[in-house]
Design an enzyme around this catalytic site. Structure first.
Site, PDB file in Angstrom:
ATOM      1  N   CYS A 119       0.813  -1.232   0.000  1.00 37.77           N
ATOM      2  CA  CYS A 119       0.000   0.000   0.000  1.00 37.77           C
ATOM      3  C   CYS A 119       0.837   1.269   0.000  1.00 37.77           C
ATOM      4  O   CYS A 119       0.311   2.358  -0.249  1.00 37.77           O
ATOM      5  CB  CYS A 119      -0.953  -0.001   1.187  1.00 37.77           C
ATOM      6  SG  CYS A 119      -2.016  -1.447   1.232  1.00 37.77           S
TER       7      CYS A 119
ATOM      8  N   HIS B 259      -3.416   7.132   2.874  1.00 40.48           N
ATOM      9  CA  HIS B 259      -3.819   5.815   2.366  1.00 40.48           C
ATOM     10  C   HIS B 259      -5.207   5.487   2.920  1.00 40.48           C
ATOM     11  O   HIS B 259      -5.475   5.713   4.096  1.00 40.48           O
ATOM     12  CB  HIS B 259      -2.794   4.772   2.819  1.00 40.48           C
ATOM     13  CG  HIS B 259      -3.211   3.360   2.527  1.00 40.48           C
ATOM     14  ND1 HIS B 259      -3.655   2.968   1.281  1.00 40.48           N
ATOM     15  CD2 HIS B 259      -3.262   2.246   3.327  1.00 40.48           C
ATOM     16  CE1 HIS B 259      -3.941   1.675   1.321  1.00 40.48           C
ATOM     17  NE2 HIS B 259      -3.723   1.223   2.542  1.00 40.48           N
TER      18      HIS B 259
ATOM     19  N   ASN C 120     -10.167  -0.372   0.328  1.00 39.54           N
ATOM     20  CA  ASN C 120      -8.708  -0.280   0.253  1.00 39.54           C
ATOM     21  C   ASN C 120      -8.244  -0.822  -1.105  1.00 39.54           C
ATOM     22  O   ASN C 120      -8.362  -2.017  -1.366  1.00 39.54           O
ATOM     23  CB  ASN C 120      -8.114  -1.100   1.401  1.00 39.54           C
ATOM     24  CG  ASN C 120      -6.600  -1.060   1.450  1.00 39.54           C
ATOM     25  OD1 ASN C 120      -5.950  -0.591   0.515  1.00 39.54           O
ATOM     26  ND2 ASN C 120      -6.044  -1.563   2.537  1.00 39.54           N
TER      27      ASN C 120
HETATM   28  O1  UT7 Z   1      -3.653  -1.342   3.789  1.00 42.14           O
HETATM   29  C1  UT7 Z   1      -2.658  -1.785   4.659  1.00 42.14           C
HETATM   30  C2  UT7 Z   1      -2.989  -1.458   6.013  1.00 42.14           C
HETATM   31  N1  UT7 Z   1      -4.193  -2.143   6.442  1.00 42.14           N
HETATM   32  C3  UT7 Z   1      -4.737  -1.717   7.528  1.00 42.14           C
HETATM   33  O2  UT7 Z   1      -4.268  -0.770   8.071  1.00 42.14           O
HETATM   34  C4  UT7 Z   1      -5.915  -2.466   8.112  1.00 42.14           C
HETATM   35  C5  UT7 Z   1      -5.787  -2.431   9.607  1.00 42.14           C
HETATM   36  N2  UT7 Z   1      -6.819  -3.161  10.342  1.00 42.14           N
HETATM   37  C6  UT7 Z   1      -8.130  -2.809  10.354  1.00 42.14           C
HETATM   38  O3  UT7 Z   1      -8.555  -1.942   9.631  1.00 42.14           O
HETATM   39  C7  UT7 Z   1      -9.013  -3.500  11.337  1.00 42.14           C
HETATM   40  O4  UT7 Z   1      -8.238  -4.225  12.245  1.00 42.14           O
HETATM   41  C8  UT7 Z   1     -10.066  -4.444  10.700  1.00 42.14           C
HETATM   42  C9  UT7 Z   1     -11.129  -3.629   9.974  1.00 42.14           C
HETATM   43  C10 UT7 Z   1      -9.401  -5.386   9.724  1.00 42.14           C
HETATM   44  C11 UT7 Z   1     -10.788  -5.264  11.773  1.00 42.14           C
HETATM   45  O5  UT7 Z   1     -11.377  -4.394  12.730  1.00 42.14           O
HETATM   46  P1  UT7 Z   1     -11.150  -4.657  14.279  1.00 42.14           P
HETATM   47  O6  UT7 Z   1     -11.945  -3.653  14.995  1.00 42.14           O
HETATM   48  O7  UT7 Z   1      -9.674  -4.682  14.516  1.00 42.14           O
HETATM   49  O8  UT7 Z   1     -11.818  -6.062  14.480  1.00 42.14           O
HETATM   50  P2  UT7 Z   1     -11.163  -7.457  14.923  1.00 42.14           P
HETATM   51  O9  UT7 Z   1     -10.312  -7.995  13.832  1.00 42.14           O
HETATM   52  O10 UT7 Z   1     -10.532  -7.285  16.262  1.00 42.14           O
HETATM   53  O11 UT7 Z   1     -12.455  -8.360  15.080  1.00 42.14           O
HETATM   54  C12 UT7 Z   1     -13.472  -8.033  16.019  1.00 42.14           C
HETATM   55  C13 UT7 Z   1     -14.609  -9.023  15.869  1.00 42.14           C
HETATM   56  C14 UT7 Z   1     -14.132 -10.466  15.845  1.00 42.14           C
HETATM   57  O12 UT7 Z   1     -15.091 -11.260  16.525  1.00 42.14           O
HETATM   58  P3  UT7 Z   1     -14.829 -11.728  18.035  1.00 42.14           P
HETATM   59  O13 UT7 Z   1     -13.549 -12.500  17.998  1.00 42.14           O
HETATM   60  O14 UT7 Z   1     -14.727 -10.462  18.831  1.00 42.14           O
HETATM   61  O15 UT7 Z   1     -16.020 -12.548  18.324  1.00 42.14           O
HETATM   62  C15 UT7 Z   1     -14.170 -10.819  14.383  1.00 42.14           C
HETATM   63  O16 UT7 Z   1     -14.377 -12.191  14.153  1.00 42.14           O
HETATM   64  O17 UT7 Z   1     -15.278  -8.805  14.619  1.00 42.14           O
HETATM   65  C16 UT7 Z   1     -15.349 -10.021  13.906  1.00 42.14           C
HETATM   66  N3  UT7 Z   1     -15.319  -9.731  12.494  1.00 42.14           N
HETATM   67  C17 UT7 Z   1     -16.419  -9.484  11.755  1.00 42.14           C
HETATM   68  N4  UT7 Z   1     -17.728  -9.460  12.073  1.00 42.14           N
HETATM   69  C18 UT7 Z   1     -18.586  -9.168  11.090  1.00 42.14           C
HETATM   70  C19 UT7 Z   1     -14.211  -9.619  11.687  1.00 42.14           C
HETATM   71  N5  UT7 Z   1     -14.610  -9.307  10.449  1.00 42.14           N
HETATM   72  C20 UT7 Z   1     -15.954  -9.226  10.459  1.00 42.14           C
HETATM   73  C21 UT7 Z   1     -16.914  -8.929   9.476  1.00 42.14           C
HETATM   74  N6  UT7 Z   1     -18.223  -8.890   9.846  1.00 42.14           N
HETATM   75  N7  UT7 Z   1     -16.588  -8.642   8.199  1.00 42.14           N
END
Ligand code: UT7
Length: 339
Positions: free
Chosen positions: A121, A266, A296
């Site tokens: 990215c 980004h 993204n």
């Molecule tokens: O481009 C390069 C750089 N990329 C980035 O900078 C991306 C950085 N990361 C992020 O943007 C975020 O970490 C994400 C959007 C990918 C995820 O958000 P988060 O708030 O960090 O969520 P998480 O991964 O900690 O997941 C929280 C919960 C989990 O469930 P439990 O374990 O709490 O029960 C996931 O399984 O959300 C769940 N989850 C979803 N639920 C519904 C993960 N993806 C989804 C989804 N829909 N699509």
């Protein structure tokens, strides 16, 4: 770790921008029919509402070529005048030849030297800096720098953790060598900082499909050739590195946060963008965001956003514009422009 360049070293200006986004729109509602997710979750966690998906017969080079044509039109240059094409992409048409060579053929830039670079990215800002060095060295005069991705080909459409985040698209700029003395030249790049931390390669990667893990009948079902990301860890590093890089690029340009008219970061997650703006003490109106429409698009996010900001009048001639990126590697970069 940081390898900044002197602001007086490179004197080059962006003289035209262009972008191309595929027609097909994939909404959060559409995704909720494929995986266990919802518009509410995707919107609150990422700010993304929809993304564009390239047609089956559109390769990354097709998106890149259209963005390049639009940038050349905006710059008022012909394909023959382009003597360098650098494309940042993690979704090349094929391993080789480079997507840049394929674009060269498609747009008829017969006088160009062409190659791709891989910095995920951060790729567009890496490519911009590479092209500037060619221009500054005097060996090339007019370059096309392109960020283009067909990330839909790297997405595991069964993994809700990642499939909601990414989209396809391309953005391009034409840059030209400027006179050292012409400090007021529009579109001038004033400073750039870049950094990498290879110790963190495992947090964001496509592990399969390369020489370390070729796709075989045995491993194909586990889909190693798709995006794997430790989301939370990546989020933290993204905010920290993009804030640091922004401050360093500003300092190198001899400017302060108060001078910024617009940050074009980004576009990975609206929460990351908001966190950066807050840490830099910038109000929302000085932060450009289109992640809601496109998700993204990796190397394409910054040139697409720059082109949209310019065409919408969100940035005007003379404005100080801060570009900042973060991606797999990890890699990061920031450039300050006088638009
Ligand atoms: O481009 C390069 C750089 N990329 C980035 O900078 C991306 C950085 N990361 C992020 O943007 C975020 O970490 C994400 C959007 C990918 C995820 O958000 P988060 O708030 O960090 O969520 P998480 O991964 O900690 O997941 C929280 C919960 C989990 O469930 P439990 O374990 O709490 O029960 C996931 O399984 O959300 C769940 N989850 C979803 N639920 C519904 C993960 N993806 C989804 C989804 N829909 N699509």
């Amino acid at each position: 770790m940081l390898t900044p360049s002197s602001p007086s070293f490179c004197a080059s200006s962006i003289i035209g921008t262009g972008s191309y986004m595929p027609e097909k729109v994939l909404t959060n509602e559409d995704l909720s029919k494929i995986v266990d997710t919802s518009d509410e979750w995707i919107t609150t966690r990422t700010g993304i509402k929809e993304r564009r998906i390239a047609a089956d017969d559109q390769a990354t080079s097709d998106l890149a070529s259209e963005a390049a044509r639009r940038a050349m039109t905006a710059a008022g240059v012909t394909a023959e005048e382009i003597d360098l094409i650098v494309i940042a992409t993690v979704t090349p048409d094929m391993f080789f030849p480079s997507t840049a060579c394929i674009v060269q053929r498609k747009i008829g830039a017969t006088n160009a030297v062409c190659f791709d670079i891989s910095a995920a990215c951060s790729g567009f800002l890496y490519a911009l800096q590479i092209a500037r060095h060619f221009l500054n060295a005097g060996t090339r005069a007019t370059a096309l720098v392109i960020g283009a991705e067909k990330l839909s080909t790297l997405v595991n459409w069964q993994d809700r953790n990642t499939c909601v985040l990414f989209g396809d698209g391309a953005g391009a700029v034409v840059i030209r060598r400027a006179e050292e003395t012409d400090v007021e030249a529009p579109g001038r790049v004033l400073s750039t900082v870049m950094g990498s931390d290879g110790n963190l390669v495992d947090l964001l990667k496509v592990p399969g499909g390369g020489s370390a893990c070729p796709i075989t009948p045995e491993n194909a079902l586990s889909r190693p050739n798709t995006i794997h990301m430790e989301g939370r860890e990546t989020f933290k590093h993204a905010v920290t590195r993009m804030c640091q890089a922004s401050e360093q690029a500003l300092e190198m340009a001899g400017l302060s946060k108060e001078d910024i008219a617009m940050v074009i970061p980004h576009q990975a997650n609206a929460r990351i963008i908001t966190a950066i703006a807050e840490r830099l003490g910038l109000p929302p109106e000085k932060t450009f965001m289109n992640v809601d429409h496109y998700g993204n698009t990796s190397a394409a996010t910054i040139p697409v956003a720059l082109d949209e900001a310019h065409r919408q009048g969100a940035i005007k001639r003379g404005d100080i514009v801060l570009l900042v990126a973060f991606g797999g590697g990890f890699t990061w970069a920031s450039s300050v422009l006088r638009w």
